[in-house]
Structures are given as C-alpha cells and as structure tokens.
Design a protein around this motif. Sequence first.
Motif, PDB file in Angstrom:
ATOM      1  N   ASN A  27       0.825  -1.208   0.000  1.00  0.00           N
ATOM      2  CA  ASN A  27       0.000   0.000   0.000  1.00  0.00           C
ATOM      3  C   ASN A  27       0.861   1.260   0.000  1.00  0.00           C
ATOM      4  O   ASN A  27       0.512   2.264  -0.627  1.00  0.00           O
ATOM      5  N   LYS A  28       1.977   1.206   0.705  1.00  0.00           N
ATOM      6  CA  LYS A  28       2.915   2.335   0.651  1.00  0.00           C
ATOM      7  C   LYS A  28       3.355   2.596  -0.780  1.00  0.00           C
ATOM      8  O   LYS A  28       3.389   3.744  -1.237  1.00  0.00           O
ATOM      9  N   ARG A  29       3.706   1.518  -1.482  1.00  0.00           N
ATOM     10  CA  ARG A  29       4.192   1.678  -2.862  1.00  0.00           C
ATOM     11  C   ARG A  29       3.105   2.265  -3.752  1.00  0.00           C
ATOM     12  O   ARG A  29       3.385   3.114  -4.615  1.00  0.00           O
ATOM     13  N   ILE A  30       1.864   1.805  -3.573  1.00  0.00           N
ATOM     14  CA  ILE A  30       0.755   2.321  -4.380  1.00  0.00           C
ATOM     15  C   ILE A  30       0.584   3.820  -4.162  1.00  0.00           C
ATOM     16  O   ILE A  30       0.478   4.611  -5.109  1.00  0.00           O
ATOM     17  N   LEU A  31       0.564   4.231  -2.902  1.00  0.00           N
ATOM     18  CA  LEU A  31       0.333   5.639  -2.589  1.00  0.00           C
ATOM     19  C   LEU A  31       1.513   6.503  -3.008  1.00  0.00           C
ATOM     20  O   LEU A  31       1.333   7.618  -3.534  1.00  0.00           O
ATOM     21  N   GLN A  32       2.731   6.006  -2.816  1.00  0.00           N
ATOM     22  CA  GLN A  32       3.893   6.792  -3.210  1.00  0.00           C
ATOM     23  C   GLN A  32       4.022   6.885  -4.731  1.00  0.00           C
ATOM     24  O   GLN A  32       4.538   7.873  -5.241  1.00  0.00           O
ATOM     25  N   ARG A  33       3.518   5.883  -5.442  1.00  0.00           N
ATOM     26  CA  ARG A  33       3.498   5.958  -6.907  1.00  0.00           C
ATOM     27  C   ARG A  33       2.546   7.078  -7.358  1.00  0.00           C
ATOM     28  O   ARG A  33       2.834   7.811  -8.314  1.00  0.00           O
ATOM     29  N   MET A  34       1.414   7.212  -6.671  1.00  0.00           N
ATOM     30  CA  MET A  34       0.497   8.316  -6.974  1.00  0.00           C
ATOM     31  C   MET A  34       1.209   9.651  -6.788  1.00  0.00           C
ATOM     32  O   MET A  34       1.079  10.566  -7.610  1.00  0.00           O
ATOM     33  N   LEU A  35       1.946   9.770  -5.675  1.00  0.00           N
ATOM     34  CA  LEU A  35       2.640  11.019  -5.387  1.00  0.00           C
ATOM     35  C   LEU A  35       3.724  11.308  -6.428  1.00  0.00           C
ATOM     36  O   LEU A  35       3.880  12.446  -6.882  1.00  0.00           O
ATOM     37  N   THR A  36       4.450  10.270  -6.828  1.00  0.00           N
ATOM     38  CA  THR A  36       5.487  10.437  -7.851  1.00  0.00           C
ATOM     39  C   THR A  36       4.886  10.904  -9.164  1.00  0.00           C
ATOM     40  O   THR A  36       5.451  11.752  -9.868  1.00  0.00           O
ATOM     41  N   ASN A  37       3.714  10.353  -9.495  1.00  0.00           N
ATOM     42  CA  ASN A  37       3.036  10.719 -10.743  1.00  0.00           C
ATOM     43  C   ASN A  37       2.312  12.057 -10.650  1.00  0.00           C
ATOM     44  O   ASN A  37       1.806  12.569 -11.653  1.00  0.00           O
ATOM     45  N   GLY A  38       2.248  12.621  -9.440  1.00  0.00           N
ATOM     46  CA  GLY A  38       1.620  13.922  -9.272  1.00  0.00           C
ATOM     47  C   GLY A  38       0.113  13.909  -9.361  1.00  0.00           C
ATOM     48  O   GLY A  38      -0.504  14.953  -9.612  1.00  0.00           O
ATOM     49  N   ARG A  39      -0.501  12.739  -9.150  1.00  0.00           N
ATOM     50  CA  ARG A  39      -1.962  12.658  -9.248  1.00  0.00           C
ATOM     51  C   ARG A  39      -2.481  11.654  -8.227  1.00  0.00           C
ATOM     52  O   ARG A  39      -2.301  10.446  -8.378  1.00  0.00           O
ATOM     53  N   VAL A  40      -3.113  12.165  -7.189  1.00  0.00           N
ATOM     54  CA  VAL A  40      -3.720  11.313  -6.181  1.00  0.00           C
ATOM     55  C   VAL A  40      -5.169  11.065  -6.574  1.00  0.00           C
ATOM     56  O   VAL A  40      -5.880  11.994  -6.968  1.00  0.00           O
ATOM     57  N   SER A  41      -5.601   9.807  -6.518  1.00  0.00           N
ATOM     58  CA  SER A  41      -6.958   9.454  -6.932  1.00  0.00           C
ATOM     59  C   SER A  41      -7.995  10.300  -6.209  1.00  0.00           C
ATOM     60  O   SER A  41      -7.818  10.682  -5.042  1.00  0.00           O
ATOM     61  N   GLY A  42      -9.110  10.576  -6.916  1.00  0.00           N
ATOM     62  CA  GLY A  42     -10.154  11.418  -6.359  1.00  0.00           C
ATOM     63  C   GLY A  42     -10.857  10.782  -5.176  1.00  0.00           C
ATOM     64  O   GLY A  42     -11.175  11.457  -4.191  1.00  0.00           O
ATOM     65  N   THR A  43     -11.100   9.469  -5.246  1.00  0.00           N
ATOM     66  CA  THR A  43     -11.774   8.783  -4.148  1.00  0.00           C
ATOM     67  C   THR A  43     -11.078   7.465  -3.866  1.00  0.00           C
ATOM     68  O   THR A  43     -10.884   6.643  -4.773  1.00  0.00           O
ATOM     69  N   LEU A  44     -10.704   7.263  -2.613  1.00  0.00           N
ATOM     70  CA  LEU A  44     -10.041   6.041  -2.183  1.00  0.00           C
ATOM     71  C   LEU A  44     -10.850   5.388  -1.074  1.00  0.00           C
ATOM     72  O   LEU A  44     -11.423   6.081  -0.230  1.00  0.00           O
ATOM     73  N   ILE A  45     -10.899   4.078  -1.074  1.00  0.00           N
ATOM     74  CA  ILE A  45     -11.448   3.325   0.048  1.00  0.00           C
ATOM     75  C   ILE A  45     -10.295   2.600   0.716  1.00  0.00           C
ATOM     76  O   ILE A  45      -9.614   1.791   0.085  1.00  0.00           O
ATOM     77  N   PHE A  46     -10.046   2.917   1.978  1.00  0.00           N
ATOM     78  CA  PHE A  46      -9.057   2.196   2.765  1.00  0.00           C
ATOM     79  C   PHE A  46      -9.833   1.171   3.597  1.00  0.00           C
ATOM     80  O   PHE A  46     -10.540   1.538   4.542  1.00  0.00           O
ATOM     81  N   ALA A  47      -9.699  -0.097   3.240  1.00  0.00           N
ATOM     82  CA  ALA A  47     -10.493  -1.156   3.874  1.00  0.00           C
ATOM     83  C   ALA A  47      -9.607  -2.080   4.683  1.00  0.00           C
ATOM     84  O   ALA A  47      -8.512  -2.446   4.259  1.00  0.00           O
ATOM     85  N   GLY A  48     -10.087  -2.456   5.861  1.00  0.00           N
ATOM     86  CA  GLY A  48      -9.341  -3.384   6.705  1.00  0.00           C
ATOM     87  C   GLY A  48      -9.829  -3.313   8.135  1.00  0.00           C
ATOM     88  O   GLY A  48     -10.580  -2.407   8.509  1.00  0.00           O
ATOM     89  N   PRO A  49      -9.428  -4.263   8.967  1.00  0.00           N
ATOM     90  CA  PRO A  49      -9.884  -4.295  10.360  1.00  0.00           C
ATOM     91  C   PRO A  49      -9.537  -3.006  11.099  1.00  0.00           C
ATOM     92  O   PRO A  49      -8.590  -2.295  10.738  1.00  0.00           O
ATOM     93  N   ASP A  50     -10.298  -2.710  12.133  1.00  0.00           N
ATOM     94  CA  ASP A  50      -9.998  -1.545  12.968  1.00  0.00           C
ATOM     95  C   ASP A  50      -8.604  -1.687  13.568  1.00  0.00           C
ATOM     96  O   ASP A  50      -8.200  -2.768  13.995  1.00  0.00           O
ATOM     97  N   GLY A  51      -7.876  -0.582  13.588  1.00  0.00           N
ATOM     98  CA  GLY A  51      -6.585  -0.572  14.261  1.00  0.00           C
ATOM     99  C   GLY A  51      -5.398  -0.986  13.418  1.00  0.00           C
ATOM    100  O   GLY A  51      -4.291  -1.106  13.950  1.00  0.00           O
ATOM    101  N   VAL A  52      -5.578  -1.205  12.093  1.00  0.00           N
ATOM    102  CA  VAL A  52      -4.448  -1.653  11.282  1.00  0.00           C
ATOM    103  C   VAL A  52      -3.665  -0.500  10.651  1.00  0.00           C
ATOM    104  O   VAL A  52      -2.689  -0.734   9.947  1.00  0.00           O
ATOM    105  N   GLY A  53      -4.098   0.743  10.885  1.00  0.00           N
ATOM    106  CA  GLY A  53      -3.325   1.874  10.391  1.00  0.00           C
ATOM    107  C   GLY A  53      -3.956   2.643   9.249  1.00  0.00           C
ATOM    108  O   GLY A  53      -3.288   3.490   8.644  1.00  0.00           O
ATOM    109  N   LYS A  54      -5.210   2.385   8.932  1.00  0.00           N
ATOM    110  CA  LYS A  54      -5.850   3.062   7.795  1.00  0.00           C
ATOM    111  C   LYS A  54      -5.833   4.583   7.952  1.00  0.00           C
ATOM    112  O   LYS A  54      -5.496   5.317   7.021  1.00  0.00           O
ATOM    113  N   ARG A  55      -6.210   5.044   9.145  1.00  0.00           N
ATOM    114  CA  ARG A  55      -6.267   6.489   9.381  1.00  0.00           C
ATOM    115  C   ARG A  55      -4.882   7.114   9.306  1.00  0.00           C
ATOM    116  O   ARG A  55      -4.696   8.193   8.737  1.00  0.00           O
ATOM    117  N   GLN A  56      -3.877   6.427   9.844  1.00  0.00           N
ATOM    118  CA  GLN A  56      -2.526   6.975   9.807  1.00  0.00           C
ATOM    119  C   GLN A  56      -1.999   7.045   8.381  1.00  0.00           C
ATOM    120  O   GLN A  56      -1.332   8.007   7.991  1.00  0.00           O
TER     121      GLN A  56
END
Length: 333
Positions: free
Chosen positions: A12-41
């Motif tokens: 997931n780090k690589r996916i998000l950092q690739r967006m940043l490298t390309n200069g375009r962050v997706s308009g809508t993202l769903i961060f899915a996973g159990p509570d407490g796994v770091g989605k908010r961070q």
Amino acid sequence: MSFAKLIGNERNKRILQRMLTNGRVSGTLIFAGPDGVGKRQFALTLAKATNCQKAPGNSFATDSCDDCAVCRRIDEGVYGDVTTIQPDGQYIKIAQTRELAEEVYYRPREGRQRFFIIDEADRLRDEAANSLLKTLEEPPPTSTLILLTSRPNSLLQTIRSRSQRISFAPLPIAEMETFLTENYPRPAADTALLARVSEGRIGQATAFDLSVYRQERRTLIELLELMARGQDRFRLLKAAEYIGKKERDEFEKELDLLISILRDVFLLSGGSSHDQIINVDVADRLQQLAAKIGLQRVMSWSEKISEVRKNLRVNINRQVAMEAALLGLVEGS
C-alpha cells in the motif's frame, strides 16, 4: 508519522507513493481493513506528503517530513485542508455529506490538495451515501476523499464502483512484537501477549489495557475450571448473573474473550504448541484445563457460546441465555 516510519502494508505504501510520484492522487479512495491496522494513519501521511512544505515547487513529496508546519498541523488536526468526518451518533448523516459535497469543490485554502477523510464510512446512511455520488462521479482535481471502513461490503455498490480500493492487513505477530519492543518497551511476557491479543493491529495494541484484560480473563478461566469440575449450580448461576448483567457491549466482549480462551484450549487439546495460542502467558494453566475438558467437550462448549454470541442480534435476555448455556453444557457433559 511518515511512510518511512510506518510498518506493515508495504504494498500500500508503494501504491500511494506511486500516486505522489506521478503527481496525481486518486479522487476517491477506500481504505479497507480491520480496525486498528493503520488506515487512518496512512490517510494522514498521504495528506501530509501531498502538502508538505519541503516538497520541491508545486510537486508532491513522496513522503512527509513530519517536521514542517503543515505536517505538524495535520498531525495535530488543525490544518485547514484536511477534514475528518465522523459518525454523528450512530450514523453519518445527510447534513454532514451535503456540507462535504459543497466544500469539496472549493480550492485548497492553504496547500496543494484538500483531503476529506470519512471515518467509519460503513455508517453512512443510504440517503447520505447517495448524496455523495455526484461528487464521486466528478471529483475535483484538487480534492481527495478517503473512506475508511472495516466493512467495505457494507458500502453501496455505486460508491465502491467509483472508488479505488486499497486493502489493509494486520501485522504478522513477529513484526508486531518487534514494533512493540522498539516503541513501547515492557516485560517480554506482556509484549508477547499484547501482540497476540491485538491480532497484529497497532491501533488496538497502543490503546489496550492488559491489566483489565488479565482480570477478566482470570474470571473466565475460573469459570471454565468450575465447569470442568462438575455441576455446582449455585456458582454457575452466579457466574451467569455476573456476565449477563453487563451492558451489551461489555457482554459481547466477555463472550469474545471466552471464545478466544476456548480456542486456545481447543488447540492445546489437539496437541498444538504453546506459541500457537493467544494467551501464551497462562499456557500451562490452559494445558491443564485442556486435559480436564477434552477435545469433544471443548468443541461443544465453543459452539454453544458462539451460538449465544450470534443470538445477540435478536435481543435475547443475556442473563437467561448465559444461565441456559452454562447449565446446559455442564449437565450435558
């Protein structure tokens, strides 16, 4: 916390950092996973990297510096271009999403990109979720919506189809122990237990009270030992009363803990090693309990307690249900 300091979910780090490298962050993202796994961070780190003052020119940084005024203010929750929407009571209501739908089209107040983080997005009422659809279909280039959820399939299909989903997973136990040892030092036995009880979820581990857990666990192990010895109806009824009189949320936690202990006893009854169970610090006591109960009985007990847990959906009388379950299990042994 920067991407460099976050542990786990490396893909997931690589996916998000690739967006940043390309200069375009997706308009809508769903961060899915159990509570407490770091989605908010992860969401906050993406917002920091996008708006970090140490990024060159108008481009995005590939990571946050965690030191500039913007990064610090995002961490403190006072940055004007990062907004978090949380449930108002039990649900996220239409008034909240209508306000978001208006705000999202305004240009950034201070930085490069606006972020709207919807916490517990599965609590969107249908009318509130529907009010977001136009925004999701035509998201402005300077705003990003991130929906955090532990139940992605509860989101409307129309929302899921318009969003990029990124799935988050708990840390492996060994990595979790290393993280806790380095960042939250404590006795080794406590670290080993906490890594297992939190199921590899950092957010759960850092907020977990082991002393309360051990106290409740002791009570439930004593209950299982009582059941293993035979039919002391009076004490079983007192135990059922103690558990059944708890508020619903606490009652659910008691059942979940009891099921977890029974799972450990089941594994030990089947010959599993001590390091394969959750409650490693009381493994010897649970091993003795496993010898008294036996594999068949622990399976029966687990099924019955799980049935009580499932029946909470139909608003059962909790004390009566526990009395019936405990007496039924002992009398049927």
